[in-house]
Design an enzyme around this catalytic site. Structure first.
Site, PDB file in Angstrom:
ATOM      1  CE  LYS A 196      34.898  51.151  26.585  1.00  0.00           C
ATOM      2  NZ  LYS A 196      33.754  52.078  26.685  1.00  0.00           N
ATOM      3  CD  GLU A 270      30.748  37.262  18.356  1.00  0.00           C
ATOM      4  OE1 GLU A 270      30.252  37.387  17.216  1.00  0.00           O
ATOM      5  OE2 GLU A 270      30.859  36.172  18.922  1.00  0.00           O
ATOM      6  CB  CYS A 304      25.656  43.020  15.209  1.00  0.00           C
ATOM      7  SG  CYS A 304      25.069  41.760  16.349  1.00  0.00           S
ATOM      8  CD  GLU A 401      26.835  47.204  11.315  1.00  0.00           C
ATOM      9  OE1 GLU A 401      27.901  47.730  11.661  1.00  0.00           O
ATOM     10  OE2 GLU A 401      26.351  46.225  11.900  1.00  0.00           O
TER      11      GLU A 401
END
Ligand code: NAP
Ligand code: MG
Length: 491
Positions: A196, A270, A304, A401
């Site tokens: 997906k 991840e 990331c 983040e």
């Protein structure tokens, strides 16, 4: 020439800005509508519902995509199971390799088209999609095609076999590359997949479905279902999935971990990061400044493993910051399809809101904000490269983040202080160290609690290198020999 003439000729052209150099879109055809890719065919979703993917640079719609519900996910899992049993898992490994090579080669042939569509759908500069995303995606297929008939040698003395059907869920920052990271090792090891893509960047995954059909993979080996978070959840919750591979936020990673607790479904996650780039006083400072720019402004900071924290030794802090601000002034923000663009569009209005929220928070926390003075286009989602100084370790802009072109700068005096600050984070995905002393590189990189540490460079990837995080940055490794393991039963 008189000295006056000389002066005039030197002053003559003071505008050094580049003329526009947009990549042509003539060779690209984006269909009005894309259906789900299940069992080797493009099929309408059971609900008959479609959603629109936008171009974040123009805010114009690009195409409609099918919204897969639980019923469609079930169809895709059944197709994957059938292909797994009837065909793929029992196929000679060298033959599996041939199919994967074919995908790699077709991807290379259609590279320009993939690069343009990636930049249109996600907002990243064409220079990056052309030079990084698409070639690296092809490289991953080539690399794992090579492993297909050598898997037994990777784990000497062990018997290897596939795991089954893998459910794979990917984010919007490297859409094609993440699809390649997921699909290539799974197929090489004899698994079949249901993938997906993210809601805002599904188009290159649908082009990849065309490539997979063109490569004549047996129907059902790769199934691609588009949709939003609910579609992802339907994959995670499906009882006949043997392994989940997820790349995305730590928040959703936690939801997935909870959903799978107590089941025998394997998973790799991840997740997010908050990497520190450590610059020592003995580093080559101009190179280090390029590394900082590449680390946080590359791909709009939608990375990331972005170097979103800068730790700079106090003795060179003013010098480095001065050079960084000068360099920021030269960065071009704008049209992702222009070959001169350094920073493209922010992926979505939601993500721009998040970034802007952190710009507010940073200022409220008392940090000093500096942004480049560049002009921004009228339409689309944009953020100027931004640096915060005067930040404390406890500030939210240091701990959380942001996923945008926003750098938080701190200083340090000693090696131990640099390492302590770098590790003072819930994340542990990546880090960087800049020094001309080899011994310092080894000492610092060994002490950094991060999956990848770059030395005198940043944001470099290779299919042969494992990638993954410590702490809240995830579970498991992808890439290289390590990336085979999650897709294998080892006896
Ligand atoms: P996200 O919101 O977690 O979404 C990732 C994927 O999960 C998308 O396909 C999303 O669908 C889907 N999803 C959302 N809710 C779900 C649920 N409840 N169950 C299953 N799937 C669900 O992350 P993002 O905002 O797209 O991506 C940014 C994040 O990814 C950042 O935190 C970044 O650090 C991380 N990232 C990590 C790596 C790595 O290798 N460690 C690489 C790239 C990105 P929709 O998008 O359609 O809603
Ligand atoms: Mg889009």
């Amino acid at each position: 020439m008189s000295s006056n003439d000389q002066e005039n000729s030197l002053n003559f052209n003071t505008d050094w800005s580049y003329s526009p150099a947009p990549e042509s879109t003539d060779h690209v055809t984006i269909k009005d509508r894309y259906d789900l890719f299940i069992g080797g065919e493009f099929v309408a979703p059971a609900s008959d519902k479609y959603f629109t993917s936008m171009n974040p640079a123009t805010e114009e719609p690009l195409a409609e995509l099918a919204e897969a519900g639980a019923e469609d996910v079930d169809r895709a899992v059944k197709a994957a199971r059938k292909a797994y049993k009837q065909n793929w898992s029992g196929l000679a490994p060298a033959s599996r390799g041939k199919y994967i090579y074919r995908i790699a080669r077709i991807l290379q042939e259609r590279a320009r088209e993939f690069a343009v569509v990636e930049s249109m759908d996600g907002g990243k500069p064409i220079r990056e999609s052309r030079d990084i995303d698409v070639p690296l995606a092809a490289a991953h297929f080539f690399y794992y095609a090579g492993w297909a008939d050598k898997v037994d040698y990777a784990f000497p003395g062990r018997k290897t076999g596939p795991v089954g059907v893998a459910g794979q869920i990917i984010p919007w920052n490297f859409p094609l590359l993440m699809a390649a990271w997921k699909i290539a090792p799974a197929l090489a090891c004899g698994n079949t997949v249901v993938l997906k893509p993210a809601e805002t960047t599904p188009l290159t995954a649908m082009l990849l479905a065309e490539v997979i059909a063109e490569a004549e993979l047996p129907p059902g080996v790769v199934n691609i279902v588009t949709g939003a978070g609910k579609t992802g959840a339907a994959i995670v919750d499906h009882p006949d999935i043997d392994k989940i591979a997820f790349t995305g936020s730590t928040e959703v990673g936690r939801i997935i971990q909870k959903a799978l607790a107590g089941t025998d479904t394997r998973y790799t996650l991840e997740l997010g990061g908050k990497a520190a780039n450590i610059i020592f006083e003995d580093a080559a400072l101009d190179q280090a400044v390029e590394g900082i720019v590449n680390g946080i402004f590359f791909n709009q900071g939608h990375v990331c493993c972005a170097g979103s924290r800068l730790l700079v030794q106090e003795s060179v802090a003013d010098d480095v910051l001065g050079r960084l601000k000068d360099r920021m002034e030269t960065l071009i923000v704008g049209d992702p399809l222009d070959k001169n663009t350094d920073i493209g569009a922010i992926n979505s209005s939601m993500q721009l809101e998040t970034i802007n929220k952190y710009l507010e928070i940073g200022q409220q926390e008392g940090a000093t904000m500096h942004q480049s003075s560049c002009a921004l286009p009228d339409k689309g989602h944009w953020c100027r490269p931004t640096v915060f100084t005067g930040v404390a370790q406890s500030h939210r802009i240091v701990q959380e983040e942001i996923f945008g072109p926003v750098l938080a700068v701190q200083t340090f005096r000693t090696v131990d202080e640099a390492v302590a600050k770098a590790n003072n984070t819930p994340y542990g995905l990546s880090g960087g160290v800049w020094t001309d002393k080899g011994a310092k590189i080894f000492k610092v990189s060994n002490q950094m609690r991060a999956g990848v540490v770059w030395a005198n460079t940043f944001n470099k990837f290779d299919p042969g290198s494992p990638f993954g995080g410590y702490k809240e940055s995830g579970v498991g490794r992808e890439g290289g020999l390590h990336g085979l393991k999650p897709y294998l039963q080892l006896a």
